[in-house]
Design an enzyme around this catalytic site. Structure first.
Site, PDB file in Angstrom:
ATOM      1  N   ASP A 127       8.502   6.686  -0.075  1.00 40.90           N
ATOM      2  CA  ASP A 127       8.158   5.673   0.914  1.00 40.90           C
ATOM      3  C   ASP A 127       6.789   5.077   0.606  1.00 40.90           C
ATOM      4  O   ASP A 127       5.918   5.753   0.036  1.00 40.90           O
ATOM      5  CB  ASP A 127       8.097   6.279   2.322  1.00 40.90           C
ATOM      6  CG  ASP A 127       9.437   6.802   2.793  1.00 40.90           C
ATOM      7  OD1 ASP A 127      10.465   6.283   2.341  1.00 40.90           O
ATOM      8  OD2 ASP A 127       9.440   7.733   3.623  1.00 40.90           O
ATOM      9  N   LYS A 128       6.597   3.830   0.983  1.00 41.15           N
ATOM     10  CA  LYS A 128       5.238   3.294   1.007  1.00 41.15           C
ATOM     11  C   LYS A 128       4.463   4.141   2.007  1.00 41.15           C
ATOM     12  O   LYS A 128       4.900   4.369   3.115  1.00 41.15           O
ATOM     13  CB  LYS A 128       5.211   1.832   1.436  1.00 41.15           C
ATOM     14  CG  LYS A 128       3.825   1.186   1.355  1.00 41.15           C
ATOM     15  CD  LYS A 128       3.892  -0.293   1.716  1.00 41.15           C
ATOM     16  CE  LYS A 128       2.536  -0.967   1.488  1.00 41.15           C
ATOM     17  NZ  LYS A 128       1.487  -0.462   2.390  1.00 41.15           N
TER      18      LYS A 128
END
Length: 296
Positions: A127-128
């Site tokens: 994930d960012k």
């Protein structure tokens, strides 16, 4: 983009069955059917439906048309690279895939700044907001083999690619210590496709192992090993047992000490998809998480 692979047939079968035994997906085999000369047996062009015999020399030419990618001037930390794979130590500030929200500023765009136009084959995604190690395949065969090996077997255990994470978790009501495992199905929560949660029906089996490395009154540093690979699995499972990640306000954490979920992919190990050698890479805990540890 072109990559050539050489083999010696170890059974009497069709070319296609031989290639599938080496990890070629049906999609790749279908692509090889489109052009005579992509597969050679004893230096002669053949079709994938043709037969091979034990001892035959097989050569496969994989051709991929590179995608036009807008380059992004961003320093990429490439920990390991050969002609088939690369291992990236991803920063928490960058998304893996270019979406509308991250158009032109993803890891894909940053790698285009290093490699030029290419075909993006991420094997595992972070994930960012999550930092650390992830694998990018540099051709479709390596991607096919690794994607299959990161999938789960019949016992819901990830087969080949092993990942270890470090997380800082809140000690809201109790101090987390020792080791444990969390087994709880994960699915979409409250009809919101962006949020996951532990569910009693309609979810997917998920198992997480954890080991507490350090604890203080406010938080614990935890090593986490995934036995399955569900979206937001670590974040959901740690929140489920009452210890959400620092910075993870989506699942009950707060951002007083860190502005992103305090999660780092610290170690990855797997068998190389082409050479069959063991690959092990580690990445040190990032500065923002280390500063919290030093402060307390």
């Amino acid at each position: 983009m072109e990559r050539i692979f050489d083999y010696i047939a170890d059974s009497d079968c069709s070319v296609e069955n031989f290639l599938k035994s080496k990890g070629y997906s049906s999609r790749i085999c279908n692509l090889l059917k489109k052009e005579l000369g992509l597969v050679m047996v004893n230096s002669k062009p053949v079709f994938v439906v043709d037969k091979v015999s034990v001892g035959d020399k097989i050569q496969v030419k994989l051709k991929e048309n590179p995608t036009k990618i807008v380059p992004f001037d961003y320093k990429v930390d490439i920990c390991y690279e050969d002609e088939d794979i690369a291992i990236i130590n991803k920063g928490a500030d960058i998304a893996v895939i270019a979406t509308n929200a991250h158009y032109g500023k993803s890891l894909m765009n940053a790698l285009a700044n290093v490699w030029g136009d290419f075909v993006f084959h991420p094997v595992n995604r972070l994930d960012k907001g999550t930092s650390g190690l992830m694998v990018v395949a540099k051709n479709s065969l390596a991607h096919s083999i690794l994607s299959n090996s990161i999938a789960e077997d019949k016992d819901n255990q990830i087969k080949n690619v092993k990942r270890e994470y470090l997380a800082l978790v809140h000690n809201y009501n109790s101090i987390l210590t020792g080791t444990g495992e969390i087994v709880a199905d994960i699915g979409i929560a409250n009809g919101n496709s962006l949020v996951r949660g532990v569910v009693s029906e309609g979810g997917k089996y998920a198992k997480t192992y954890y080991q507490v490395l350090q604890s203080c009154e406010q938080f614990s540093l935890v090593k986490i090993i995934l036995a399955t690979g569900r979206t937001h699995q670590i974040r959901v499972h740690m929140s489920h047992i009452g210890h959400p990640l620092l910075g993870d306000d989506l699942y009950g954490g707060d951002k007083n000490l860190i502005s992103r979920p305090a999660l780092h992919s610290a170690k990855i190990s797997f068998t190389h998809p082409i050479t069959n050698t063991l690959i092990v890479q580690t990445a040190p805990i990032p500065t923002d998480m280390q500063e919290i540890l030093e402060k307390f």
